[in-house]
Design a protein around this motif. Structure first.
Motif, mmCIF file in Angstrom:
data_model
loop_
_atom_site.group_PDB
_atom_site.id
_atom_site.type_symbol
_atom_site.label_atom_id
_atom_site.label_comp_id
_atom_site.label_asym_id
_atom_site.label_seq_id
_atom_site.Cartn_x
_atom_site.Cartn_y
_atom_site.Cartn_z
ATOM 1 N N VAL A 111 65.381 23.419 86.857
ATOM 2 C CA VAL A 111 63.933 23.362 87.117
ATOM 3 C C VAL A 111 63.105 23.300 85.838
ATOM 4 O O VAL A 111 61.882 23.140 85.911
ATOM 5 N N GLN A 112 63.733 23.390 84.668
ATOM 6 C CA GLN A 112 62.957 23.512 83.430
ATOM 7 C C GLN A 112 62.114 22.282 83.115
ATOM 8 O O GLN A 112 61.105 22.385 82.410
ATOM 9 N N ASN A 113 62.499 21.139 83.648
ATOM 10 C CA ASN A 113 61.702 19.941 83.385
ATOM 11 C C ASN A 113 60.501 19.817 84.322
ATOM 12 O O ASN A 113 59.650 18.954 84.122
ATOM 13 N N ARG A 114 60.454 20.667 85.340
ATOM 14 C CA ARG A 114 59.344 20.605 86.293
ATOM 15 C C ARG A 114 58.375 21.768 86.150
ATOM 16 O O ARG A 114 57.188 21.636 86.408
ATOM 17 N N THR A 115 58.905 22.941 85.786
ATOM 18 C CA THR A 115 58.085 24.152 85.751
ATOM 19 C C THR A 115 58.307 24.915 84.448
ATOM 20 O O THR A 115 59.454 25.227 84.110
ATOM 21 N N PRO A 116 57.251 25.240 83.702
ATOM 22 C CA PRO A 116 57.403 26.069 82.500
ATOM 23 C C PRO A 116 58.015 27.419 82.853
ATOM 24 O O PRO A 116 57.681 28.006 83.886
ATOM 25 N N ILE A 117 58.887 27.923 81.988
ATOM 26 C CA ILE A 117 59.634 29.148 82.264
ATOM 27 C C ILE A 117 59.323 30.206 81.216
ATOM 28 O O ILE A 117 59.314 29.941 80.009
ATOM 29 N N LEU A 118 59.073 31.423 81.694
ATOM 30 C CA LEU A 118 58.912 32.590 80.832
ATOM 31 C C LEU A 118 59.887 33.652 81.346
ATOM 32 O O LEU A 118 59.860 34.005 82.523
ATOM 33 N N PHE A 119 60.760 34.145 80.461
ATOM 34 C CA PHE A 119 61.744 35.141 80.865
ATOM 35 C C PHE A 119 61.206 36.552 80.689
ATOM 36 O O PHE A 119 60.313 36.798 79.864
ATOM 37 N N TYR A 120 61.767 37.483 81.464
ATOM 38 C CA TYR A 120 61.499 38.894 81.217
ATOM 39 C C TYR A 120 62.769 39.698 81.464
ATOM 40 O O TYR A 120 63.676 39.273 82.193
ATOM 41 N N GLY A 121 62.844 40.851 80.820
ATOM 42 C CA GLY A 121 64.006 41.722 80.975
ATOM 43 C C GLY A 121 63.890 42.917 80.059
ATOM 44 O O GLY A 121 62.962 43.015 79.244
ATOM 45 N N GLU A 122 64.827 43.810 80.177
ATOM 46 C CA GLU A 122 64.792 45.051 79.394
ATOM 47 C C GLU A 122 65.599 44.880 78.110
ATOM 48 O O GLU A 122 66.719 45.355 77.971
ATOM 49 N N GLU A 123 64.998 44.164 77.150
ATOM 50 C CA GLU A 123 65.618 43.937 75.847
ATOM 51 C C GLU A 123 64.531 43.768 74.790
ATOM 52 O O GLU A 123 63.680 42.889 74.903
ATOM 53 N N SER A 124 64.557 44.629 73.764
ATOM 54 C CA SER A 124 63.505 44.613 72.743
ATOM 55 C C SER A 124 63.906 43.838 71.491
ATOM 56 O O SER A 124 63.035 43.423 70.718
ATOM 57 N N GLU A 125 65.210 43.606 71.252
ATOM 58 C CA GLU A 125 65.658 42.917 70.039
ATOM 59 C C GLU A 125 65.569 41.402 70.212
ATOM 60 O O GLU A 125 66.149 40.834 71.138
ATOM 61 N N THR A 126 64.861 40.770 69.296
ATOM 62 C CA THR A 126 64.613 39.335 69.381
ATOM 63 C C THR A 126 65.898 38.522 69.375
ATOM 64 O O THR A 126 66.039 37.549 70.131
ATOM 65 N N ALA A 127 66.840 38.922 68.522
ATOM 66 C CA ALA A 127 68.102 38.176 68.425
ATOM 67 C C ALA A 127 68.855 38.182 69.753
ATOM 68 O O ALA A 127 69.393 37.158 70.192
ATOM 69 N N LYS A 128 68.896 39.311 70.408
ATOM 70 C CA LYS A 128 69.585 39.410 71.693
ATOM 71 C C LYS A 128 68.837 38.639 72.777
ATOM 72 O O LYS A 128 69.453 38.059 73.680
#
Length: 376
Positions: free
Chosen positions: A321-338
């Motif tokens: 679906v990424q070519n049709r709808t912009p995606i923003l993720f969320y989750g319980e992770e504070s480290e950028t690398a992870k």
């Protein structure tokens, strides 16, 4: 001087009891918006949400309900109750697909409406009764209300005509469709005939019905009275292809939130719904496809930081679906690398850490993305 009749309002603990009973008994309800209405049954309720079963047959039904106040009608004992709520999203309860709404703050007895008489009598229905002399008669049901029956009697009552006067008592049994039978005492309220020999039209009022039987009858009448409207709206369930049609008009301020934690969905709805049109969905694929068909401006989707298999599945889904709808993720992770590892090579608008559910931080993170999308 005339005084306006005080409306009976049901709130707090009394409302809690009403909603719990409605869910336990799966009472039928009707949801009405300005341009749309449909029937459903109560499924579940908690401190925040009320859930009705999802029997909608068209994607546009979901689209029409977004971001507006809806009216809820449902029969309860001898009354018709009315409340207001909003659509939150799509969910699954007890293996049933449901529609999640905000929980009404209160309901009240609707003074303008009641559980009315219905003439929608299903096949297999019958009406039999005894007069005081123990003679058995059979009638054809014409209409049913919460208070009584109208029926047609073709038999010649002959010398027993005196037993069929207004105020006379009978013992009756009504079979309503295949699955509802009611036994009761009744009083004849009117009788008419074109000819002395019949057929006769009778109306009887039910007497001394138990609370439980009365509620069952109210629900049956409520369902039948909306059957015709439902029949007009009946249609095949939309296919996956039609749900994912690409040329639907995109609503600029709409956000679809997908997650498998109820607390996350409640958090995001609380954060965003005052400014944006928010629809939530659990991880049920059928619900997700329906929700995606509303063509949201942004997909806010949960990435499981503790389960690599689930995170991989989410990435595969996002790739479709990424070519049709912009995606923003969320989750319980504070480290950028992870976060970068979790997101993989999916085109996205970033990752929102929800380790600590702070409403202002959550709103700002999503609002920045939405503002950048709206500028395009």
């Amino acid at each position: 001087m005339m005084f306006k009749k005080k409306t009976k309002k049901i709130a707090e603990q009394a409302l809690e009891q009403v909603l719990r009973v409605a869910c336990k008994r799966r009472i039928p309800a009707r949801v009405v918006s300005e341009h749309h209405s449909f029937s459903a049954r109560f499924l579940d309720v908690d401190d925040i949400n009320l859930i009705l079963d999802n029997n909608l047959s068209h994607l546009d039904d979901v689209r029409k309900m977004r971001n507006q106040e809806l009216v809820l009608y449902f029969p309860f004992r001898a009354t018709l109750l009315k409340g207001h709520f909003r659509l939150v999203g799509l969910t699954t309860v007890k293996n049933l697909r449901g529609l999640k709404f905000t929980r009404p703050e209160y309901v009240y007895v609707d003074e303008k409406r009641s559980v009315k008489r219905t003439q929608q009598i299903p096949g297999g229905s019958s009406f039999t009764f005894n007069t005081p002399d123990l003679n058995l008669y059979r009638g054809t049901i014409l209409n049913v209300s919460p208070n009584g029956f109208g029926f047609l009697l073709k038999e010649n009552i002959g010398d027993n005509r005196y037993l069929f006067q207004k105020g006379s008592l009978i013992q009756a049994e009504a079979q309503l469709g295949d699955d509802f039978k009611l036994s009761f005492d009744a009083e004849i309220r009117h009788i008419s005939a074109d000819e002395e020999q019949g057929p006769y039209r009778l109306g009887v009022r039910i007497k001394n019905l138990s609370n439980e039987a009365q509620e069952d009858l109210n629900q049956w009448v409520f369902r039948q009275s909306t059957a015709q409207m439902e029949a007009e709206r009946a249609g095949a369930i939309a296919t996956t292809k039609s749900l994912l049609v690409r040329n639907r008009e995109r609503i600029p301020n709409s956000i679809l939130v997908i997650g498998n934690k109820q607390s996350d969905l409640d958090f995001w709805y609380g954060c965003l719904s005052r400014k944006y049109e928010v629809l939530t969905s659990d991880a049920n694929i059928a619900n997700i496809r329906t929700a995606l068909g509303t063509n949201p401006s942004l997909l806010l989707i949960f990435l499981d930081t503790e389960n690599p298999e689930k995170a991989s599945f989410t990435r595969k889904f996002c790739a479709t679906v990424q070519n049709r709808t912009p995606i923003l993720f969320y989750g319980e992770e504070s480290e950028t690398a992870k976060q970068q590892v979790l997101m993989g090579n999916i085109s996205n608008r970033g990752f929102v850490d929800t380790s600590q559910k702070r409403v202002l931080n959550g709103f700002r993170s999503v609002d920045l993305v939405m503002q950048s999308l709206l500028k395009k």
